[in-house]
Design an enzyme around this catalytic site. Structure first.
Site, PDB file in Angstrom:
ATOM      1  CE  LYS A 186     -20.879  13.418 -65.188  1.00  0.00           C
ATOM      2  NZ  LYS A 186     -20.913  12.540 -64.042  1.00  0.00           N
TER       3      LYS A 186
HETATM    4  C1  PLP Z   1     -20.111  11.537 -63.051  1.00  0.00           C
HETATM    5  C2  PLP Z   1     -20.083  10.043 -63.185  1.00  0.00           C
HETATM    6  C3  PLP Z   1     -20.508   9.195 -62.147  1.00  0.00           C
HETATM    7  C4  PLP Z   1     -20.774   9.683 -60.766  1.00  0.00           C
HETATM    8  O1  PLP Z   1     -21.780  10.612 -60.671  1.00  0.00           O
HETATM    9  P1  PLP Z   1     -22.045  11.377 -59.290  1.00  0.00           P
HETATM   10  O2  PLP Z   1     -23.388  12.003 -59.508  1.00  0.00           O
HETATM   11  O3  PLP Z   1     -20.952  12.388 -59.141  1.00  0.00           O
HETATM   12  O4  PLP Z   1     -22.040  10.378 -58.202  1.00  0.00           O
HETATM   13  C5  PLP Z   1     -20.609   7.839 -62.394  1.00  0.00           C
HETATM   14  N1  PLP Z   1     -20.272   7.312 -63.592  1.00  0.00           N
HETATM   15  C6  PLP Z   1     -19.834   8.086 -64.596  1.00  0.00           C
HETATM   16  C7  PLP Z   1     -19.489   7.447 -65.904  1.00  0.00           C
HETATM   17  C8  PLP Z   1     -19.697   9.467 -64.422  1.00  0.00           C
HETATM   18  O5  PLP Z   1     -19.206  10.230 -65.413  1.00  0.00           O
END
Ligand code: PLP
Length: 383
Positions: A186
């Site tokens: 991210k």
């Molecule tokens: C990465 C992601 C998540 C989950 O995030 P985590 O921190 O891995 O639990 C949820 N929604 C979207 C759209 C994502 O891209």
């Protein structure tokens, strides 16, 4: 040439911040996390922020705090990562999939309105790829919907949209809660982590509890004033707190996120320019949005997406798929057999899309090579 799909940009100064925490006796959630929470609250101009150990666990803590569970329905767009839906099933509520706008891939008030029933307790709009859904318009629709029987909560999935804005407004301003992910790929990352922001005092107090088992005080408070303080458990919680060791990676990234977005945008705009007028499908960029440019997704028509992935991989270019339509997965197909057919835009994009490398340390040469390979090897498949 070989081009990775993703490389993180953490620096020696981030390692030093972790080492500084390791040198103290306190490793779990404490002063470092509290300082980051204050920084987040300031960034989003909201009174409350909570660090969590993933988007997923943060969303569970939020759903538990909102008392959403068996008998309740939660509307989730079909074009998202599975986690957006999974958290609803994990608390025993029912996912009701909504389709997305075919040009932006975002949930709209019109599409969400079709799914509202007496059981609807919440909607989870997803700011896909970094462009924000229209939260005030969703709120307005929910407040006047003839079918609704109770107040419907808005839980923003901001996993792709930390630094984005819509009509000059950041996430969290018009919803009940906004939840972020600091997962490895991210825009801001500590490997695994996330955050929740809210403007609602009571909900914040409940989430403080549901974030740590349901305990009425966290580790740092139990030993406040150098003595042991008893705690109680009033509601069921999960284990979602982020520990200081990882929180130490965040302050610098949050402070620099807006300048780093300029670089991400330059890379994304180069892709847009290079593919303008070509045979690939692209995501419409809304004038009212400042995108966080989390992912650069293209659509390969003619059923040639998987051939395009194979061609790019053979050329050394790593790509991913974000995402196939969630109701198309085996689990959700079994559970909600009619959902996929009712979400045609999500289904279609899910069969066409692939994501190209987009990150701060992607060099110009690397991006030129990716563009060249798309022109040479993907365009012929798409025509
Ligand atoms: C990465 C992601 C998540 C989950 O995030 P985590 O921190 O891995 O639990 C949820 N929604 C979207 C759209 C994502 O891209």
């Amino acid at each position: 040439m070989k081009v990775d799909f993703y490389r993180h940009s953490l620096l020696p100064r981030h390692a030093e911040a972790v080492a500084a925490v390791l040198a103290t006796p306190f490793l779990t959630t404490g002063k470092v996390a509290q300082a980051v929470e204050a920084q987040l609250a300031e960034y989003f101009s909201l009174p409350y922020a909570l660090l969590v150990n993933s988007w997923t666990n943060g969303a569970l803590a939020a759903l538990l705090a909102l008392d959403i569970g068996p008998g309740d329905e939660v509307i989730v767009p079909a074009m998202t990562f599975i986690a957006s839906a999974n958290v609803v099933e994990l608390v025993g509520a029912k996912v009701v999939f909504a389709d997305v706008d075919p040009s932006t891939l975002l949930l709209t008030p019109e599409l969400a309105a079709k799914r509202v029933t007496r059981q609807t307790r919440a909607v989870i709009p997803v700011h896909l790829y970094g462009q924000m859904c229209d939260i005030p318009a969703l709120r307005k629709m929910l407040e006047s919907h003839p079918a609704r029987s109770q107040r419907v909560c808005l839980i923003e999935d901001c996993a792709h949209c930390f630094e984005g804005e819509r009509d000059g407004t950041k996430p969290g301003a018009h919803s009940d809660v906004a939840i972020f992910s600091f997962y490895a790929t991210k825009n801001i990352t500590c490997g695994e982590g996330g955050a929740i922001v809210t403007g609602e005092a009571e909900l914040y107090q409940r989430m403080l509890e549901t974030r740590v088992h349901g305990m009425s005080s966290g580790a740092i408070d139990r030993f406040a004033a150098n003595r042991y303080n008893h705690w109680d458990m009033r509601r069921l919680g999960t284990k979602a707190n982020l520990f200081d060791l990882l929180a130490a990676l965040l302050p610098d990234q949050i402070a620099t996120v807006d300048e780093r977005l300029c670089h991400r945008r330059a890379i994304a705009n180069r892709y847009r320019q290079a593919f303008a007028g070509g045979p690939l499908r692209s995501v419409t960029q809304l004038q009212c949005c400042k995108s966080a440019e989390h992912l650069f997704a293209i659509g390969v028509p003619n059923g040639m997406r998987d051939a395009a992935i194979a061609a790019l991989n053979a050329a050394g270019v790593s790509v991913t798929v974000n995402y196939r339509s969630v109701p198309e997965t085996t689990f959700y197909k079994k559970r909600y057999p009619a959902a996929s057919a009712a979400c045609q835009a999500a289904y279609g994009w899910g069969t066409e899309t692939l994501s190209l490398p987009l990150y701060g340390s992607l060099s110009r040469e690397e991006q030129d090579y990716v563009i060249q390979m798309v022109h040479d090897r993907v365009y012929p498949l798409a025509r």
